[in-house]
Design an enzyme around this catalytic site. Structure first.
Site, PDB file in Angstrom:
ATOM      1  N   HIS A  61       2.048 -27.884 -46.385  1.00 18.24           N
ATOM      2  CA  HIS A  61       1.133 -28.364 -47.428  1.00 18.24           C
ATOM      3  C   HIS A  61      -0.262 -27.802 -47.094  1.00 18.24           C
ATOM      4  CE1 HIS A  61      -1.454 -31.373 -49.444  1.00 18.24           C
ATOM      5  NE2 HIS A  61      -0.408 -31.712 -50.167  1.00 18.24           N
TER       6      HIS A  61
ATOM      7  N   GLN B 228       5.407 -36.862 -45.216  1.00 21.33           N
ATOM      8  CA  GLN B 228       6.688 -37.102 -45.894  1.00 21.33           C
ATOM      9  C   GLN B 228       7.765 -37.555 -44.911  1.00 21.33           C
ATOM     10  OE1 GLN B 228       6.691 -37.098 -49.097  1.00 21.33           O
ATOM     11  NE2 GLN B 228       4.952 -35.809 -49.627  1.00 21.33           N
TER      12      GLN B 228
ATOM     13  N   LYS C 194       1.661 -43.118 -49.322  1.00 17.37           N
ATOM     14  CA  LYS C 194       3.009 -42.591 -49.571  1.00 17.37           C
ATOM     15  C   LYS C 194       4.081 -43.514 -48.986  1.00 17.37           C
ATOM     16  CE  LYS C 194       1.493 -37.769 -49.389  1.00 17.37           C
ATOM     17  NZ  LYS C 194       1.501 -37.259 -50.755  1.00 17.37           N
TER      18      LYS C 194
ATOM     19  N   CYS D 253       0.611 -28.189 -53.892  1.00 13.67           N
ATOM     20  CA  CYS D 253      -0.298 -27.913 -52.764  1.00 13.67           C
ATOM     21  C   CYS D 253       0.411 -27.109 -51.677  1.00 13.67           C
ATOM     22  CB  CYS D 253      -0.876 -29.181 -52.167  1.00 13.67           C
ATOM     23  SG  CYS D 253      -1.821 -30.138 -53.338  1.00 13.67           S
TER      24      CYS D 253
ATOM     25  N   ASP E  55       2.655 -32.979 -39.221  1.00 21.37           N
ATOM     26  CA  ASP E  55       2.247 -33.565 -40.494  1.00 21.37           C
ATOM     27  C   ASP E  55       3.400 -34.447 -40.964  1.00 21.37           C
ATOM     28  OD1 ASP E  55       1.845 -34.155 -43.127  1.00 21.37           O
ATOM     29  OD2 ASP E  55       1.408 -32.105 -43.777  1.00 21.37           O
TER      30      ASP E  55
HETATM   31  N1  7TS Z   1       1.124 -33.148 -46.064  1.00 25.73           N
HETATM   32  C1  7TS Z   1       2.214 -33.275 -46.820  1.00 25.73           C
HETATM   33  C2  7TS Z   1       3.536 -32.794 -46.308  1.00 25.73           C
HETATM   34  C3  7TS Z   1       2.098 -33.862 -48.083  1.00 25.73           C
HETATM   35  O1  7TS Z   1       3.200 -33.991 -48.839  1.00 25.73           O
HETATM   36  C4  7TS Z   1       0.835 -34.308 -48.539  1.00 25.73           C
HETATM   37  C5  7TS Z   1       0.633 -34.858 -49.922  1.00 25.73           C
HETATM   38  C6  7TS Z   1      -0.258 -34.182 -47.678  1.00 25.73           C
HETATM   39  C7  7TS Z   1      -0.081 -33.585 -46.456  1.00 25.73           C
HETATM   40  C8  7TS Z   1      -1.616 -34.670 -48.049  1.00 25.73           C
HETATM   41  O2  7TS Z   1      -1.652 -36.062 -48.050  1.00 25.73           O
HETATM   42  P1  7TS Z   1      -2.969 -36.848 -48.492  1.00 25.73           P
HETATM   43  O3  7TS Z   1      -2.521 -38.276 -48.547  1.00 25.73           O
HETATM   44  O4  7TS Z   1      -4.002 -36.596 -47.465  1.00 25.73           O
HETATM   45  O5  7TS Z   1      -3.343 -36.307 -49.826  1.00 25.73           O
HETATM   46  N2  7TS Z   1       1.581 -34.394 -50.840  1.00 25.73           N
HETATM   47  C9  7TS Z   1       1.548 -34.514 -52.179  1.00 25.73           C
HETATM   48  C10 7TS Z   1       2.604 -34.094 -52.985  1.00 25.73           C
HETATM   49  O6  7TS Z   1       3.633 -33.607 -52.566  1.00 25.73           O
HETATM   50  N3  7TS Z   1       2.291 -34.322 -54.249  1.00 25.73           N
HETATM   51  O7  7TS Z   1       1.081 -34.860 -54.307  1.00 25.73           O
HETATM   52  C11 7TS Z   1       0.604 -34.988 -53.017  1.00 25.73           C
END
Ligand code: 7TS
Length: 406
Positions: free
Chosen positions: A121, A201, A224, A361, A198
């Protein structure tokens, strides 16, 4: 687990969207929130809202206890050895930036290597690009197999004695690939490198034990995993966190301040400058309680069942290309031949079905897949086979609709 009970715990699911019952298949972007999390936020603001770590008054103590209790709940949830290793942040993105600027800039030098995968990501990619630019380090990518997995052999080939950091998603938000973190950590450590995982997920969908994985850093977002937005976690091994300078300075994180110098608090507060998101931590803690009551293995198993049902049912839809490996987390990323994924998502939305379309992303991964965008349906503990059936029906309708106009 009783799925009817679970669904009833999520008020947002109980509504019609565009005249159809909502089918929410976008939990990888953000999950919905159970009543207990909403109630915990409500209770915090109604009955003990207060700043933490400063006052001696009763509400201040209650808020501090709740905030630090949330930290302990997070620690236990991922089996870290100490609450000193649990830092509250705004989310995965902030956590990775803190590691990149607080560790990367100081411990990576010209000629060193930072190793990534092409499925990262942007949050686990751009901070490392910046570190590489500022330090003169080189970015290296572990090659991916055709199904979107990485092999331990390739990890072994890519990581060298010049590698200082290996940054890798636990689970890909596009392909659902579950990466071999434990094995990668072993390879990284053999070469004296640290591994940054990371877990955005990962933690929401499976039981995660950072001690067993031997991860040096492991980060994730509350929103999430049934918690509120604006709260996330940076887990780091104490020895590493102690070597790092804080990226943000100011109130809350200091021990003593004089006109020309200041000293820092102990871990974990050294990394928590300013008034923290107390309500967010309280909400995250309630989310963890909810997940613990069900059990992460049950959550994972439920998603696996849905996924295998989805794979089976999606065969009924013509001209669908599904990306990623067979063995994966609970999401399906796909494209329909000759139909833009935004159009797929728009037609589905008209029937109340929420999926995400776009590059997710992960633009380098789109390049690797040789597409500009994809559609993605992602599952969580509150989804049912009926949701999958609605998706399949919606996609058949999409196919018919565009078949007629093209
Ligand atoms: N890393 C992964 C693997 C992610 O899926 C996401 C967000 C992030 C980092 C960033 O997380 P945040 O909470 O700091 O924004 N992924 C997604 C997605 O898959 N669709 O919208 C956001």
């Amino acid at each position: 687990m009783d799925i009817t009970d679970i669904r009833q715990s999520f008020p947002v699911l109980n509504q019609d969207v565009n005249g159809h019952p909502l089918v929410y298949l976008d939990s990888s972007a953000t999950s919905q929130k159970p009543e207990s999390v909403i109630a915990a936020l409500d209770d915090y603001y109604r009955s003990y809202n207060s700043n933490v770590h400063r006052g001696v008054h009763t509400l201040g103590t209650r808020a501090t206890d709740a905030y630090e209790g949330a930290r302990e709940n997070v620690r236990a949830f991922i089996n870290a050895s100490s609450t000193e290793e649990i830092i509250f942040t705004r989310g995965t993105t902030t956590s990775i930036n803190t590691i990149a600027y607080g560790y990367g800039l100081d411990f990576v030098s010209e000629g060193d290597e930072i190793v990534l995968t092409p499925m990262e990501h942007h949050a686990n990619l751009i901070p490392w690009q910046q570190v590489a630019k500022k330090t003169g380090a080189t970015l290296k990518y572990i090659p991916m197999q055709a199904d979107g997995t990485v092999t331990v052999e390739d990890i072994n080939e890519t990581v060298t004695d010049r590698t200082k950091i290996v940054a890798m998603a636990h689970v890909s938000n596009v392909l659902g690939t579950i990466n071999p973190i434990k094995e990668t950590a072993q390879v990284a450590h053999r070469h004296g490198a640290v591994i940054v995982v990371d877990g955005a997920q990962g933690v929401p969908h499976m039981s995660v034990d950072v001690t067993d994985l031997d991860a040096d850093f492991y980060v994730f977002s509350g929103h999430k995993m049934l918690g509120p937005t604006g709260i996330g976690v940076l887990y780091g091994k104490k020895a590493l966190l102690n070597q790092m300078e804080p990226v943000e300075t100011g109130g809350e994180m200091i021990d003593f301040v004089d006109y020309y110098d200041a000293s820092w608090k102990e871990l974990p507060w050294k990394f928590e400058a300013g008034t923290p998101h107390v309500a967010g931590a309280v909400g995250l803690s309630a989310a963890i309680d909810f997940l613990n009551d069900i059990g992460m293995d049950t959550v994972h198993q439920h998603e696996e069942e849905l996924l295998s049902y989805a794979f089976n049912q999606l065969e009924k839809v013509d001209d669908l290309e599904i990306y990623g490996p067979n063995e994966r987390a609970g999401l399906v990323t796909f494209n329909m031949k000759d139909v833009h994924p935004h159009d797929v998502a728009t037609v589905l939305d008209a029937d109340g079905i929420a999926v995400r379309a776009g590059h997710h992303c992960a633009q380098p991964l789109m390049k690797w897949l040789d597409v500009t965008a994809t559609a993605r349906a992602s599952f969580y503990l509150y989804n049912t086979k009926d949701d999958v059936d609605a998706l399949v029906k919606g996609l058949q309708k999409t196919k018919e609709f565009f078949g007629n106009v093209l």
